[in-house]
Design an enzyme around this catalytic site. Structure first.
Site, short mmCIF file in Angstrom:
data_model
loop_
_atom_site.label_atom_id
_atom_site.label_comp_id
_atom_site.label_asym_id
_atom_site.label_seq_id
_atom_site.Cartn_x
_atom_site.Cartn_y
_atom_site.Cartn_z
N ASP A 1 -1.75 7.11 2.99
CA ASP A 1 -0.85 6.95 1.45
C ASP A 1 0.37 7.54 0.97
O ASP A 1 0.34 8.80 1.30
CB ASP A 1 -1.59 6.15 0.76
CG ASP A 1 -1.25 5.34 -0.49
OD1 ASP A 1 -0.67 5.84 -0.53
OD2 ASP A 1 -1.91 4.47 -0.16
N THR B 1 -5.03 -6.75 7.17
CA THR B 1 -4.72 -8.09 6.15
C THR B 1 -3.88 -7.88 5.34
O THR B 1 -3.98 -8.47 4.27
CB THR B 1 -6.42 -8.13 5.53
OG1 THR B 1 -6.75 -6.75 5.11
CG2 THR B 1 -8.08 -8.45 6.77
N SER B 2 -3.14 -7.52 5.44
CA SER B 2 -1.81 -7.09 4.71
C SER B 2 -0.93 -8.00 4.77
O SER B 2 -1.00 -9.21 4.19
CB SER B 2 -1.94 -5.66 4.51
OG SER B 2 -1.17 -5.10 3.60
N ARG B 3 0.27 -7.81 5.61
CA ARG B 3 1.36 -9.21 6.10
C ARG B 3 1.80 -8.42 7.59
O ARG B 3 1.52 -7.71 8.04
CB ARG B 3 2.43 -8.48 5.07
CG ARG B 3 2.24 -8.91 3.31
CD ARG B 3 2.52 -10.15 3.28
NE ARG B 3 2.02 -10.53 1.45
CZ ARG B 3 1.31 -10.49 1.32
NH1 ARG B 3 -0.07 -11.17 1.69
NH2 ARG B 3 1.19 -11.28 0.08
N HIS C 1 -4.81 -16.12 7.03
CA HIS C 1 -4.16 -15.57 5.78
C HIS C 1 -5.04 -16.03 4.53
O HIS C 1 -5.45 -16.82 3.34
CB HIS C 1 -3.32 -16.39 5.67
CG HIS C 1 -2.12 -15.03 4.48
ND1 HIS C 1 -1.30 -15.09 4.60
CD2 HIS C 1 -3.24 -14.85 3.48
CE1 HIS C 1 -1.03 -13.94 3.55
NE2 HIS C 1 -1.95 -13.32 2.61
N ASP D 1 -5.68 -11.58 9.76
CA ASP D 1 -5.29 -12.08 9.19
C ASP D 1 -4.01 -12.67 8.53
O ASP D 1 -4.07 -13.65 7.58
CB ASP D 1 -6.16 -11.94 8.04
CG ASP D 1 -6.65 -13.06 7.22
OD1 ASP D 1 -7.14 -14.01 7.26
OD2 ASP D 1 -6.03 -12.74 5.61
N ILE E 1 -7.04 -2.63 -2.44
CA ILE E 1 -7.63 -2.86 -1.67
C ILE E 1 -8.90 -1.59 -0.09
O ILE E 1 -9.58 -1.82 -0.05
CB ILE E 1 -7.45 -4.29 -0.44
CG1 ILE E 1 -7.20 -5.45 -1.44
CG2 ILE E 1 -7.90 -4.29 0.83
CD1 ILE E 1 -5.60 -6.18 -1.33
N GLU F 1 3.90 -16.48 10.27
CA GLU F 1 2.69 -16.87 9.74
C GLU F 1 2.87 -18.48 9.06
O GLU F 1 2.62 -19.51 8.67
CB GLU F 1 1.83 -16.96 9.47
CG GLU F 1 1.83 -16.16 7.75
CD GLU F 1 1.15 -14.99 6.58
OE1 GLU F 1 0.41 -14.19 7.65
OE2 GLU F 1 1.34 -15.28 5.70
N PRO G 1 1.63 -1.92 1.46
CA PRO G 1 2.29 -3.18 1.75
C PRO G 1 3.24 -3.64 2.20
O PRO G 1 3.98 -1.79 3.01
CB PRO G 1 3.35 -3.46 0.15
CG PRO G 1 3.22 -1.95 0.27
CD PRO G 1 1.90 -1.46 0.19
P1 NAI Z 1 -2.03 -1.60 -3.84
O1 NAI Z 1 -0.47 -1.35 -4.21
O2 NAI Z 1 -3.36 -1.85 -4.73
O3 NAI Z 1 -2.04 -0.85 -1.84
C1 NAI Z 1 -1.19 -0.58 -1.48
C2 NAI Z 1 -0.77 0.73 -1.41
O4 NAI Z 1 -0.22 1.12 -0.34
C3 NAI Z 1 -0.59 1.88 -2.40
O5 NAI Z 1 -1.31 3.11 -2.99
C4 NAI Z 1 0.53 2.66 -1.61
O6 NAI Z 1 1.14 3.98 -2.35
C5 NAI Z 1 0.38 1.94 -0.53
N1 NAI Z 1 1.73 2.26 0.45
C6 NAI Z 1 2.84 1.81 -0.20
N2 NAI Z 1 3.91 2.16 0.47
C7 NAI Z 1 3.32 2.33 2.29
C8 NAI Z 1 4.13 3.73 2.75
N3 NAI Z 1 5.04 3.33 3.39
N4 NAI Z 1 2.83 4.07 3.70
C9 NAI Z 1 0.73 4.00 3.61
N5 NAI Z 1 0.91 3.41 1.97
C10 NAI Z 1 1.61 2.83 0.84
O7 NAI Z 1 -2.45 -3.19 -2.67
P2 NAI Z 1 -3.57 -4.02 -2.87
O8 NAI Z 1 -4.10 -4.49 -3.42
O9 NAI Z 1 -4.58 -2.89 -2.24
O10 NAI Z 1 -3.40 -4.60 -1.39
C11 NAI Z 1 -2.43 -4.02 -0.20
C12 NAI Z 1 -1.82 -5.89 0.46
O11 NAI Z 1 -2.99 -6.27 1.17
C13 NAI Z 1 -0.90 -6.38 0.28
O12 NAI Z 1 -0.25 -5.41 -0.18
C14 NAI Z 1 -0.90 -7.42 0.01
O13 NAI Z 1 0.07 -7.48 1.22
C15 NAI Z 1 -2.20 -7.36 0.65
N6 NAI Z 1 -3.22 -8.75 0.75
C16 NAI Z 1 -3.48 -9.40 1.31
C17 NAI Z 1 -4.63 -10.67 1.35
C18 NAI Z 1 -4.74 -11.11 2.16
O14 NAI Z 1 -5.31 -12.66 1.61
N7 NAI Z 1 -5.18 -11.63 3.44
C19 NAI Z 1 -3.97 -10.90 -0.15
C20 NAI Z 1 -4.17 -9.57 -0.97
C21 NAI Z 1 -3.47 -8.81 -0.72
#
Ligand code: NAI
Length: 344
Positions: A173, A232-234, A295, A258, A154, A263, A206
């Site tokens: 990252d 938009t993450s957590r 969300h 978001d 994302i 929540e 995450p």
């Molecule tokens: P992804 O796993 O592809 O990317 C997460 C990135 O965060 C990775 O590159 C990882 O190396 C990095 N990371 C891990 N620990 C870290 C740290 N301590 N500091 C900095 N970077 C770190 O995940 P994706 O698919 O990009 O999703 C990202 C987040 O978006 C998910 O964790 C999820 O919580 C959230 N999400 C939210 C949605 C929503 O509807 N609001 C829907 C889908 C995901």
């Protein structure tokens, strides 16, 4: 195969029914969330299908295992709501690792544009035939610096969108993505430089022990005055009290949320006509420069279709082959000891 589906919303059902019928998987839809009080609803089923705010805690896992329920099918990417160490050896847990990074990244940009161009204010005004522009001055995104924390699926799509707007990207990252930095407009840096130089900060990492309250008092003090925060993450990546204080002091110029730490008892439900007990959320929502969506970032037709297709595919793979590539595994004594070689 019979699956108890928790926290069902009307928009979940059509795609799950369609893919389920094709694969011979029957879903029983429950509106309630999975938690220790509701877990017995899963009796007699092969597995449960859960979303972001279901609680797959140790007592829930034990009860599911006792009842012979073998699978936890997460219909989301994040799994911070599952006690993975406890699940090991008791249940198979699998997820949808990616369903549409575009859905979330585009929502992040929609929130940012809404905030900086005051669209949320203008929409209400013109609905009331108020065509005044006073107080609606925004700023150009072109030439601004966006800090992106987490450059996975994302974060990288969001970075590409920002690049398209002529913005500079500072990225952080823990595991930088090869090929994302371009030596010109996108570069990796430290969190300190990212906080100090970014006009906008967007979170795409995450939720872990390390990232809990990443946007808190200390890091907010390192930010530029007027910074716009997008989450938009957590929810728990942001300390909501600290954010509120920084908005009141004018350190933060805008917040696009978001997700919200508390929540789980609120989002996805209609509380209009009720008195909101959460004073922090109520105060944040009352701010003219805060936009909250509940969300919603994942909610596109494409994402819903991909979620259902992948979840049904995961379940069918377990039923037919006893394994699936999207299984999550956390071995309590470390990945090296894990026999199935999937551990993280
Ligand atoms: P992804 O796993 O592809 O990317 C997460 C990135 O965060 C990775 O590159 C990882 O190396 C990095 N990371 C891990 N620990 C870290 C740290 N301590 N500091 C900095 N970077 C770190 O995940 P994706 O698919 O990009 O999703 C990202 C987040 O978006 C998910 O964790 C999820 O919580 C959230 N999400 C939210 C949605 C929503 O509807 N609001 C829907 C889908 C995901």
């Amino acid at each position: 195969m019979k699956i108890a589906f928790f926290d069902t919303k009307p928009y979940d059902i059509p795609a799950f029914d369609r893919y389920g019928a094709e694969a011979g998987i029957e879903f029983k839809y429950y509106e309630t969330k999975l938690n220790p009080d509701t877990v017995d609803l899963a009796r007699g089923f092969d597995g449960v299908c859960v979303f972001v705010n279901d609680s797959v805690t140790a007592p829930v896992i034990d009860r599911l295992a006792e009842m012979g329920v073998g699978y936890v099918a997460l219909r989301c990417a994040g799994f911070n709501n599952v006690d993975m160490a406890h699940a090991h050896g008791r249940l198979h847990v699998f997820r949808v690792p990616a369903y549409s990074p575009y859905a979330v990244a585009e929502h992040a940009m929609a929130l940012l544009l809404t905030s900086v161009r005051r669209i949320h204010k203008a929409y209400i005004r013109t609905k009331d035939f108020n065509f005044s522009l006073n107080g609606l001055t925004g700023f150009d995104l072109h030439g601004k610096t966006v800090g992106i924390i987490g450059t996975g699926r994302i974060g990288r799509v969001f970075g590409d969108i920002c690049r398209g707007f002529g913005m500079k990207v500072l990225a952080y990252d823990k595991f930088p993505a090869p090929g994302f930095a371009d030596g010109e407009n996108v570069r990796y840096t430290t969190t300190d430089e990212l906080f100090a130089k970014s006009d906008i900060i967007s979170l795409h990492c995450p939720l872990t022990e390390e990232t809990y309250h990443l946007i808190g008092k200390e890091n907010l003090e390192k930010c530029k005055t007027g910074v716009v925060i997008i989450n938009t993450s957590r929810g728990a990546l942001v300390d909501a009290e600290a954010l509120l204080a920084a908005i009141k002091s004018r350190k933060v110029g805008g917040a696009c949320l978001d997700v919200y730490e508390e929540e789980s008892d609120l989002f996805f439900r209609d509380f209009s006509g009720h008195i909101l007990e959460d004073d922090t959320l109520a105060r944040l929502i009352s701010m003219p420069n805060v936009i909250v969506t509940s969300h919603q970032a994942f909610l596109t037709e494409e994402a819903l279709d991909n979620i259902a297709a992948t979840t049904v595919g995961n379940l069918a793979a377990f039923r037919d082959k006893g394994q699936c590539p999207n299984e999550l595994c956390y071995y309590p004594t470390g990945a090296a000891d894990c026999k199935n070689g999937k551990c993280f």
